[in-house]
Write an enzyme that holds these catalytic residues in place. Sequence first.
Site, mmCIF file in Angstrom:
data_model
loop_
_atom_site.group_PDB
_atom_site.id
_atom_site.type_symbol
_atom_site.label_atom_id
_atom_site.label_comp_id
_atom_site.label_asym_id
_atom_site.label_seq_id
_atom_site.Cartn_x
_atom_site.Cartn_y
_atom_site.Cartn_z
ATOM 1 N N HIS A 1 -38.647 36.418 142.542
ATOM 2 C CA HIS A 1 -39.230 37.559 143.250
ATOM 3 C C HIS A 1 -40.759 37.507 143.230
ATOM 4 O O HIS A 1 -41.418 37.791 144.233
ATOM 5 C CB HIS A 1 -38.734 38.870 142.643
ATOM 6 C CG HIS A 1 -39.158 40.074 143.422
ATOM 7 N ND1 HIS A 1 -40.300 40.774 143.136
ATOM 8 C CD2 HIS A 1 -38.615 40.668 144.509
ATOM 9 C CE1 HIS A 1 -40.428 41.764 143.994
ATOM 10 N NE2 HIS A 1 -39.420 41.727 144.842
ATOM 11 N N ARG B 1 -48.214 4.511 148.959
ATOM 12 C CA ARG B 1 -48.298 3.781 147.692
ATOM 13 C C ARG B 1 -47.188 4.274 146.763
ATOM 14 O O ARG B 1 -47.231 5.417 146.303
ATOM 15 C CB ARG B 1 -49.653 4.022 147.027
ATOM 16 C CG ARG B 1 -50.866 3.552 147.816
ATOM 17 C CD ARG B 1 -52.108 3.738 146.957
ATOM 18 N NE ARG B 1 -53.317 3.288 147.585
ATOM 19 C CZ ARG B 1 -54.298 4.091 148.001
ATOM 20 N NH1 ARG B 1 -54.148 5.406 147.873
ATOM 21 N NH2 ARG B 1 -55.390 3.594 148.547
ATOM 22 N N ARG C 1 -45.558 0.473 151.001
ATOM 23 C CA ARG C 1 -45.945 -0.771 150.336
ATOM 24 C C ARG C 1 -45.112 -0.925 149.067
ATOM 25 O O ARG C 1 -45.077 -0.018 148.238
ATOM 26 C CB ARG C 1 -47.438 -0.754 149.995
ATOM 27 C CG ARG C 1 -47.944 -2.074 149.419
ATOM 28 C CD ARG C 1 -49.430 -2.001 149.116
ATOM 29 N NE ARG C 1 -49.715 -1.093 147.999
ATOM 30 C CZ ARG C 1 -50.938 -0.728 147.630
ATOM 31 N NH1 ARG C 1 -51.993 -1.170 148.300
ATOM 32 N NH2 ARG C 1 -51.114 0.092 146.612
ATOM 33 N N GLU D 1 -55.118 -9.161 152.914
ATOM 34 C CA GLU D 1 -56.121 -8.865 151.904
ATOM 35 C C GLU D 1 -56.607 -10.108 151.171
ATOM 36 O O GLU D 1 -57.396 -10.033 150.240
ATOM 37 C CB GLU D 1 -55.545 -7.855 150.889
ATOM 38 C CG GLU D 1 -54.191 -8.252 150.329
ATOM 39 C CD GLU D 1 -53.490 -7.124 149.597
ATOM 40 O OE1 GLU D 1 -54.151 -6.143 149.251
ATOM 41 O OE2 GLU D 1 -52.275 -7.230 149.390
ATOM 42 N N GLY E 1 -56.104 -4.732 153.973
ATOM 43 C CA GLY E 1 -56.557 -4.057 152.763
ATOM 44 C C GLY E 1 -58.006 -4.450 152.540
ATOM 45 O O GLY E 1 -58.291 -5.501 151.964
ATOM 46 N N SER E 2 -58.915 -3.609 153.006
ATOM 47 C CA SER E 2 -60.322 -4.013 153.055
ATOM 48 C C SER E 2 -60.940 -4.196 151.668
ATOM 49 O O SER E 2 -61.842 -5.014 151.490
ATOM 50 C CB SER E 2 -61.139 -3.001 153.866
ATOM 51 O OG SER E 2 -60.966 -1.697 153.356
ATOM 52 N N ASN E 3 -60.445 -3.449 150.666
ATOM 53 C CA ASN E 3 -61.017 -3.599 149.323
ATOM 54 C C ASN E 3 -60.742 -4.985 148.753
ATOM 55 O O ASN E 3 -61.643 -5.680 148.275
ATOM 56 C CB ASN E 3 -60.452 -2.529 148.384
ATOM 57 C CG ASN E 3 -61.050 -1.162 148.650
ATOM 58 O OD1 ASN E 3 -62.133 -1.054 149.218
ATOM 59 N ND2 ASN E 3 -60.341 -0.127 148.264
ATOM 60 N N CYS F 1 -56.444 0.009 156.167
ATOM 61 C CA CYS F 1 -56.425 1.128 155.217
ATOM 62 C C CYS F 1 -57.706 1.070 154.396
ATOM 63 O O CYS F 1 -57.933 0.092 153.681
ATOM 64 C CB CYS F 1 -55.218 1.028 154.281
ATOM 65 S SG CYS F 1 -53.641 0.907 155.130
#
Length: 794
Positions: free
Chosen positions: A415, A505, A573, A675, A696-698, A746
Amino acid sequence: MFTKKFREIRIQDIPSVGGKNASLGEMYNQLSSKGVRIPDGFATTADAFWFFLKDNCIQVPLQNLLKGLDRKNYSNLHEIGSIARELILGGNFSESFSKAILEEYSCLNNKEDNIEVAVRSSATAEDLPDASFAGQHDTFLNITGEKALLKSIKKCFASLYTNRAIKYREDKGFLHHEIALSVGVQKMVRSDKGCSGVGFTIEPESGFKNIIHLSGVWGLGENLVQGTINPDEFYVFKPTLLQGKNAIVQKKLGDKEKTMIYAASEEHSSTINIDTEASKRNQFILSDSEVTTLAKWALEIEQHYQKPMDIEWAKDGITNQLFITQARPETVHHAKKLTTHVEYKLQEKGEILTVGNAVGTKIAIGTARILNSPRDSHRLQEGDIIITDVTSPDWDPLLKKAGGIVTNRGGRTSHAAIVARELGVPAVVGSNSATQGIKNGETITVSCAEGKTGYVYRGALSFSEEKVDFDKIKLPNTEAKLILSDPEKAFQFSFYPNDGVGLLRMEFIITHWIKIHPMALVKFDQIKNVLIKDKIKSITKNYPSKEDYFVDQLSQGIATIAAAFYPKEVIVRMSDFKTNEYAHLLGGAQFEPREENPMLGFRGASRYYSDLYKDGFRLECEAIKRVRSTMGLTNIKVMIPFCRTVNEGKKVIDIMSDFGLKRGENNLEIYVMTEIPSNVILANEFAKIFDGFSIGSNDLTQLTLGIDRDSDLMSGIFDENDPATKKLIAMAIEKANYSGKKIGLCGQAPSDFPEYASFLVKAGIDSISFNPDALLKGIENMNKAESYTTAIAN
């Protein structure tokens, strides 16, 4: 006419029998043929109520009494409510009214002696789209015999003037003298020997329309309504329910410490709370088939009324039959424009005083006010945060003054939670330790902006509010997707402008939901540390096998996000922990090798076919298969991270096929992360075995520049804008386009740097995925980039 049988009642009879009884009659007549089971019954009418007041000469005294109500501070509410109720309880039923009631009761008995009935109040202004009146009037259960029935009906009449009902009508602008009370009398469902609960045909926190949320407890439902215990919860996805799939995307086991049953008494209407036996606490109250049945009924009810509904259900423990006992319009989200969003965000973190279930998405700062009962109302100042063990409908007059609510006990459908949503104040319920961990009078911050878990922090923490009208945001031609990991925020984020999820992820689900290393579950008997073994045994105790635990938890987390964005694609992934990260999972240290540089070591694709992890990967595949095949969420696509060579990619695809995930079967698509420079150099070869790419740019920057992105010493050189990295990204996009395969990216750069978004759009990328806090800025940059590119072309 003093009474009406349910079979004589339709929804248009609200003026005669109130919203609750009109709805029961409507469902009994219109939905029974579709399998929805409603207990039979009858209702007293509004005419009967007016006749009772007139016959006992108390109509005018009631009106005069209410004229004296202090409508500023409600200082005399308790006194006026008490006098009003005594006026009604002192009245007598006419012989004709009593006779009509007892004749209907005799028909319900159907040759049985004194059957048990539920006696429920139903006001003529109740269960309207903008006012639920939930919990304002009284209900009496397990009533047996003519004398007890007549007494209970009069008590229901009197409950039209409970303090909370008077205050609620004042708040909603209803005139007291225009509201009558009907009483519904239903065959009793013996949920005291079974279970009971509530359901919403939309997700109650976010208003997400494709979820049916069910919750329940052992025994009578009062424990759930009052929030005295934490219930079991079930989330069912409507589109796949209609497809005949197992549409339960998430289940949560509540503690269910207490079970409310009937106490032995002359009238059999009193109740007691007993301790729930351990085996039942660790057992879901409903089987999957029963959850599915209730969900189908809820969907039938929603489709019949053409609006979101709030239902009550019960299971008879003697017959094992399920019933719908009430249905009313949902009153919180029905009128909201869900595309207008106010985003609350903490700007700092502080000392956590307690945590519980979050109600709403707001943040509030106020003075903690520990209250033991509504009688402490004089201590509450406007905007104070109520801290208490549990609330009930009697608290309603206080709650409107509160800036927030924190309780020891209660679930999302208690409630307190329902009222908090209606009032639009944040609440943290079921915290277990609020009254112990929070000091009376101290300043606190209540945060419900961090997912389904609500936090109470010491002190006043800074936070921001941003109002956004999503309808005014134009999506670019290039797809704008989200990067997500937390299932608890999925329904909320689904309202953001988006083209799906470009990166889910699964590591978050494994870390926060599962907590155990998959190989520790596969090889449980080989675990050497006794303490770890005992802890794993405790966590997985409700599952037939340790492996089932992993598959079930992972599939629920993935399915929740997939359902939130259905039918848009959600790219999952497969796990990409490094060995040092895996080792931190429970039992993980025994199954992980030690590496000098985990960033470049045993991670991604190389794990999946290795004997060191292959069985763990099998569990991941089983979870994906369950989500796609059993639950029917075929919008899921799978992505393989850190795939160093084409041959390695082939091995992974082959082993996935062995584990039941065959590329192309049931339209399954398998993507690969781009990547590693080898992914770019041999993109045409990778395109032959995979269905798409995601940059995956990193990691690509790390491996292009030869920099460990975790190194503080080298952080000054790490730059996604470096010409070498951008050249590789452009090459990857060109080769993917040439091969006819989708490619996305990403990363943070397209939201931080407008020129980076322009670079990607000009290169011909198909999609860009952002973290939720960067999505709107990213879309803005993408639109600018597309406008600029169009202008140049013209």
